[in-house]
Design a protein around this motif. Sequence first.
Motif, mmCIF file in Angstrom:
data_model
loop_
_atom_site.group_PDB
_atom_site.id
_atom_site.type_symbol
_atom_site.label_atom_id
_atom_site.label_comp_id
_atom_site.label_asym_id
_atom_site.label_seq_id
_atom_site.Cartn_x
_atom_site.Cartn_y
_atom_site.Cartn_z
ATOM 1 N N GLN A 352 0.807 -1.212 0.000
ATOM 2 C CA GLN A 352 0.000 0.000 0.000
ATOM 3 C C GLN A 352 0.845 1.269 0.000
ATOM 4 O OE1 GLN A 352 -2.636 -1.316 3.352
ATOM 5 N NE2 GLN A 352 -4.272 -0.800 1.931
ATOM 6 N N GLU A 353 2.159 1.112 0.165
ATOM 7 C CA GLU A 353 3.058 2.266 0.080
ATOM 8 C C GLU A 353 3.327 2.590 -1.385
ATOM 9 O OE1 GLU A 353 3.769 3.896 2.636
ATOM 10 O OE2 GLU A 353 3.298 2.493 4.262
ATOM 11 N N ASP A 354 3.587 3.875 -1.671
ATOM 12 C CA ASP A 354 3.836 4.238 -3.064
ATOM 13 C C ASP A 354 4.807 5.415 -3.135
ATOM 14 O OD1 ASP A 354 2.304 6.374 -2.261
ATOM 15 O OD2 ASP A 354 0.558 5.850 -3.431
ATOM 16 N N GLY A 355 5.074 5.860 -4.338
ATOM 17 C CA GLY A 355 5.980 6.976 -4.552
ATOM 18 C C GLY A 355 7.425 6.533 -4.716
ATOM 19 N N ARG A 356 8.295 7.492 -5.035
ATOM 20 C CA ARG A 356 9.704 7.208 -5.307
ATOM 21 C C ARG A 356 10.413 6.526 -4.131
ATOM 22 N NH1 ARG A 356 13.443 9.372 -9.126
ATOM 23 N NH2 ARG A 356 15.213 7.938 -9.112
ATOM 24 N N PRO A 357 10.090 6.874 -2.860
ATOM 25 C CA PRO A 357 10.762 6.157 -1.764
ATOM 26 C C PRO A 357 10.494 4.660 -1.766
ATOM 27 C CG PRO A 357 9.761 8.183 -0.941
ATOM 28 C CD PRO A 357 9.244 7.979 -2.334
#
Length: 452
Positions: A352-357
């Motif tokens: 459920q985590e997203d983005g460049r990190p």
Amino acid sequence: MNQRFYFDGDRDLKRSFQSMKNLMALCGALCALSLSLQGAQAPLVISEIMAENDSGLVDENGNRVDWIEIQNVSSDIVDLENFALSDNRANPTQWSFPEQSLAPGAFLIVFASGKDRAADQDALHTNFSLSNQGEYLALIDKTEGQPIHEMTPSFPPQQSDVSFGLPADWRMGQPLVMQALREATPGKANASAVLGRLSKIRFSQKRGFQSQAFELSLELEEATARIRYTTDGSIPTEEHGNLYEGPWSIAQTTVIRARAFGDGYLPSRTVTRTYLFPSDIVRQSPDGLPPVGFPYHWGRNRVDYGMDARVVDNPAYQDEWEKALRSIPSYSLVTDMDHLFDLKTGIYANAQEDGRPWERPTSVELIHGDGSKGFQIDAGLRIRGGFSRREDNAKHAFRLFFRDSYGEAKLKYPLFGEKGAEAFDHLDLRCSSNYSWSMGGAPQAALFRDEI
């Protein structure tokens, strides 16, 4: 004192060309700049820069950004408020240092992030960032209105996590010969310059489907270099991986990642090859249990690995499975297991985590069952999707990002035939999962849908 780069006669010109020839493997112009300074007596120099910081120094916000290292090479304390940094020749005082002093021999890191922070003397940030393609950069003496260290017309194109600066044996008064360095040393004395990058490792066997065992050998132009390889998806390092000592037999589905190391050289680029043996693919984890190194679960789900023996052993299908496996293209994604399944940092375990990190490096291979040409490219890997991201869903979709920090800036391949697009910034794999299978057995699942 006005210090500018220039070629110092035939001797330096010949030496420069030889350095460039030796270091062309670093990305064209990522090579020694045999450039001299007039006088070379200014108290400050730009001792090291990093223009593509992908896995190195982090700033106070935990971000990896470009950085510039300043060193006081004089025997006196220098007041920095009289100096500025600029990447714009028309605006020499683009970013000024705050009221701060630098002791003799001391180093100062300035993050070239564009955040423009000069008040906090513990973490300085310019109002510009550095281009990894190379650009003008200067350290300006505001009292004289002149550059005291100037990279003109530009420093050369840079590579990921390779710093560029004055070699360890540089001394005040010598020409400023900036080179790619063996390792980045922000805030410390510089490392020695590299001799070049080791050549690409050559594999004796092409990637793809295999019908019988074969002997695999690895070759390298530099005879004194050491080759290390892994079979678990991780990238080899000087200390990690098997030391290659000669050809060995490959008789089952195997992923090889190989990299070369040599004293004074940057490591070779990692080469990844996947070898698929259909005869063992259909026998993978017949009991549904994890293969060695794989987790039993991620999130709140029950994981069922492997091929279903009820299908592959069924008389109706058992003579068709190899043809079926070869009938459609296969993608092989190869990455460190922790990038996927680590409970805290793995993207599959934290879908459920997203983005460049939450992007992780991966190798991508397209393998055709008929042996026709596919591709291999290094890319960034993320989880994509909506409902399918839930932790009780065992299967997640992927999105691939092609960036020059991984290698090629775009994927160039006719994925959709001669009339389709041939260059891609990103690519989605296993999307529209709600329309291909239904986790809850919902009747509205289409089970099959053509993508438009």
